[in-house]
Structures are given as C-alpha cells and as structure tokens.
Design a protein around this motif. Sequence first.
Motif, short mmCIF file in Angstrom:
data_model
loop_
_atom_site.label_atom_id
_atom_site.label_comp_id
_atom_site.label_asym_id
_atom_site.label_seq_id
_atom_site.Cartn_x
_atom_site.Cartn_y
_atom_site.Cartn_z
N TRP A 63 -12.92 6.14 32.45
CA TRP A 63 -13.40 6.52 31.17
C TRP A 63 -13.28 8.04 30.81
O TRP A 63 -13.11 8.79 31.81
CB TRP A 63 -15.08 6.25 30.99
CG TRP A 63 -15.80 6.83 32.02
CD1 TRP A 63 -16.00 6.63 33.27
CD2 TRP A 63 -16.66 8.10 31.85
NE1 TRP A 63 -16.85 7.44 34.11
CE2 TRP A 63 -17.10 8.51 33.08
CE3 TRP A 63 -16.72 9.19 30.84
CZ2 TRP A 63 -17.70 9.49 33.36
CZ3 TRP A 63 -17.42 10.18 30.91
CH2 TRP A 63 -17.95 10.47 32.27
N CYS A 66 -15.13 12.00 23.98
CA CYS A 66 -14.83 12.97 22.93
C CYS A 66 -16.15 13.13 21.95
O CYS A 66 -16.71 12.22 21.58
CB CYS A 66 -13.59 12.63 22.09
SG CYS A 66 -12.99 14.21 20.85
N ILE A 97 -18.02 9.75 21.44
CA ILE A 97 -17.46 8.53 21.63
C ILE A 97 -17.08 8.32 23.07
O ILE A 97 -16.56 9.32 23.71
CB ILE A 97 -16.05 8.14 20.73
CG1 ILE A 97 -15.37 9.25 20.94
CG2 ILE A 97 -16.72 8.09 19.15
CD1 ILE A 97 -13.71 8.74 20.35
N ILE A 114 -14.66 6.51 25.74
CA ILE A 114 -13.17 6.17 25.76
C ILE A 114 -12.79 5.48 27.04
O ILE A 114 -12.86 5.96 28.02
CB ILE A 114 -12.07 7.35 25.36
CG1 ILE A 114 -12.82 8.06 23.90
CG2 ILE A 114 -10.79 6.79 25.35
CD1 ILE A 114 -11.94 9.25 23.87
N THR A 135 -8.12 3.57 25.33
CA THR A 135 -8.51 2.77 24.22
C THR A 135 -9.78 3.21 23.37
O THR A 135 -10.87 3.51 24.15
CB THR A 135 -8.70 1.32 24.59
OG1 THR A 135 -7.50 0.56 25.08
CG2 THR A 135 -9.16 0.32 23.15
N LEU A 136 -9.48 3.34 22.23
CA LEU A 136 -10.84 4.32 21.45
C LEU A 136 -11.68 3.27 20.95
O LEU A 136 -11.29 1.87 20.84
CB LEU A 136 -10.18 5.06 20.38
CG LEU A 136 -9.01 5.89 20.60
CD1 LEU A 136 -8.37 6.59 19.41
CD2 LEU A 136 -9.89 7.04 21.57
N TRP A 193 -12.73 2.30 18.03
CA TRP A 193 -12.31 1.31 16.85
C TRP A 193 -11.07 0.34 17.50
O TRP A 193 -10.40 -0.19 16.30
CB TRP A 193 -11.85 2.18 15.78
CG TRP A 193 -11.17 3.42 15.89
CD1 TRP A 193 -9.80 3.60 15.99
CD2 TRP A 193 -11.77 4.68 16.26
NE1 TRP A 193 -9.46 4.91 16.41
CE2 TRP A 193 -10.57 5.45 16.70
CE3 TRP A 193 -12.95 4.91 16.47
CZ2 TRP A 193 -10.92 6.88 16.82
CZ3 TRP A 193 -13.00 6.42 17.14
CH2 TRP A 193 -12.18 7.43 17.22
N GLN A 222 -8.01 1.32 18.63
CA GLN A 222 -6.68 1.77 18.57
C GLN A 222 -6.45 2.60 20.36
O GLN A 222 -7.22 3.08 20.82
CB GLN A 222 -6.63 3.02 17.90
CG GLN A 222 -5.30 3.77 17.96
CD GLN A 222 -5.37 5.09 16.87
OE1 GLN A 222 -6.20 5.21 16.20
NE2 GLN A 222 -4.08 5.68 16.72
N SER A 223 -5.10 2.45 20.61
CA SER A 223 -4.63 2.67 22.01
C SER A 223 -4.04 3.87 21.72
O SER A 223 -2.87 3.97 20.95
CB SER A 223 -4.15 1.60 22.64
OG SER A 223 -4.72 0.51 23.10
N LEU A 257 -9.63 14.36 24.87
CA LEU A 257 -10.06 13.31 25.75
C LEU A 257 -10.45 13.80 27.11
O LEU A 257 -9.72 14.07 27.80
CB LEU A 257 -8.92 12.18 25.82
CG LEU A 257 -9.30 10.90 26.40
CD1 LEU A 257 -7.99 9.85 26.10
CD2 LEU A 257 -9.96 10.86 27.49
#
Length: 316
Positions: free
Chosen positions: A104, A107, A126, A128, A138-139, A141, A143-144, A218
């Motif tokens: 993990w 941000c 968030i 991650i 992987t975020l 929402w 998206q990778s 990140l």
Amino acid sequence: MPAPHHLTATPDTVAWGYLDAARPAVLHVQSGDEVVIDTLSGEPENLPADPARVLPDHRAVLEAQRKERGEGVHHLTGPIHVDGARPGDCLQIDILAATPRQDWGFCEILPLKGILPAEFTDYQQILIDIDRVRNQATLPWGQSIALDPFFGIMAVAPPPEWGRLASPVPWAFGGNIDNRALVPGTTLYLPVFNDGALFSVGDGHGRQGDGEVCIDALETALQGRFRLTVRRDIPESAPFAETPSHWISMGLHPSLDQAAEQAVRQMVQLLTARTGLDRSQAYMMASMLGDLRITQVVDGNKGVHMLYPKDATQAP
C-alpha cells in the motif's frame, strides 16, 4: 565482493522529520561498500485500517518515537558514516535498487500545501493498493498505473553550524530533492560537510510526476541498495547526478527562476569540466541540447533540473 551491509528501520536508526549533523552514525562502512537500507513512509494518520498491512518496524518506530513540533513528516534511515569522507569531498551514491516493501501507499491534499492551496480545500487522503509482482498500483477509482520507485530524500548531514533542519526543504546537502529521474541505475553526487558524510535516505515514492504538485506523490516504504564512494576529485558544492545516458544538473531556490538559473549555471560548469568547450560554447550547447525540467514546486526550495545527453559531450 563482500556482502552488502543491511541497515534496518528501527527506533534507533530512523530520524522522524529532521536532519542534523549532531545525530550519531548508526552504521560505519568503507568507501565503495554497498548498503541495503530499509525505509518507512507514513505518519499514524496515513496508515491503512487493517493493522496487518502495516510493517512491524513501522509500528515500532511510531510507537517508540515522538515527532517534535515543527519538524517534517519523513522517516529517514541513517545516518551512515563512510570512512574517509571529510568536508570538501563529494559522496558518490550509486543507486542500485529501489523496491516497495509493502502492498500500500498513499497520497493526500493537505491545508496550505501544494501549488494550489486556495483552490483545493477538500482535504483528503487516498489509500493506494500496490501489486509488487505486477509492478502496478491501483487507485481507489479503479485506474492502474505502473510503478517507478525512487527515493525523494537522499542526503548527507548539513553543515554543523546549521543545526537541526526539518526534512521537507532540500538544500546543498541534498535532502528532499524529489527528483524522479534518480531511479536505480543513476548516480547522485552530494558535497560533504562533515567527517563521514553521514548519509541518510527516506521518502520512498512508488511514482511521481515532475512537480509533485499536490505535495505528495505515491508515498510508500521502499528498500534501497546503494554503493557509497568518497570522491576527492569532484569539487562540486551542490548536488548533481548522472544516468547512463545523461548528466543532470540541479537548482534549488525559493524562486523557480533562481533555481532554473542555478541548474543552467551548474550544467555549464559540468560541460566545461568534461569537454574542451569554453563557457560560451557550453552555454549555447545547453540551450540547443539541454532539457530544463521542473523537479518539484512544493518543498520550500523549489527544484529545477537539466538533462544533457552524454553522447554530445565529446571534446571538439
């Protein structure tokens, strides 16, 4: 070749948020030795809800230490005393590896931080997810993004008369440079201000864009492998670096304009020292072939760096 030294992250080997020449060395190595270094990332409010995801050494440091008011957020592993280093030398740091230690990262948007603090007041963080096997993050929402790990902070100890300095601001001794070009395979050079150089590292990033505009990249814990070599033939007074293909000059200043001027001036010096070009010729070559980039704009002293292709440095 002897096995690399291994410096683990413990309450005794991690400084929370500061650099100080008075901090005693936690490891002594010879010039040319390799060192594997474990680093941490995150304050208590940054941790995932599942305690099983938090590294045991991270929990131990947070439980044992108290961050003093006014200091930075970074966990810095070190310092390492490199035998033979003395003020006026240069420490060559060959970056050999940088790999995530956990699954993990985070941000966040924070009050009064980032380049647009008045526009982003919905403060948030968030979590991650990191897939170390696939080298992907992987975020929330969905998206990778591909990982490209590097250390935001690599530093020797500051001049002793400067006292204790908070970790967020980069200076001549390195520190929070946040230069995403400093990935494995590159070499960083830092001027030495104390006997032993006293090298520390931290602020692991899984990925960052040039600028780091919201204040964070990140952020995650990394393990690095470095070769530390004392150089007496390099009289630089500011950080610079090289990749297999490029020289990298660096400017650090509260003014972005002044940081850019420093980066260009240093590149001219690098070129005149390594080619038969005079200063005017080097200045023109930097204009034709050098790429000036914003390193970061959020760390007090802003950063600008220039990349210049090595294959264009032949003497005329």
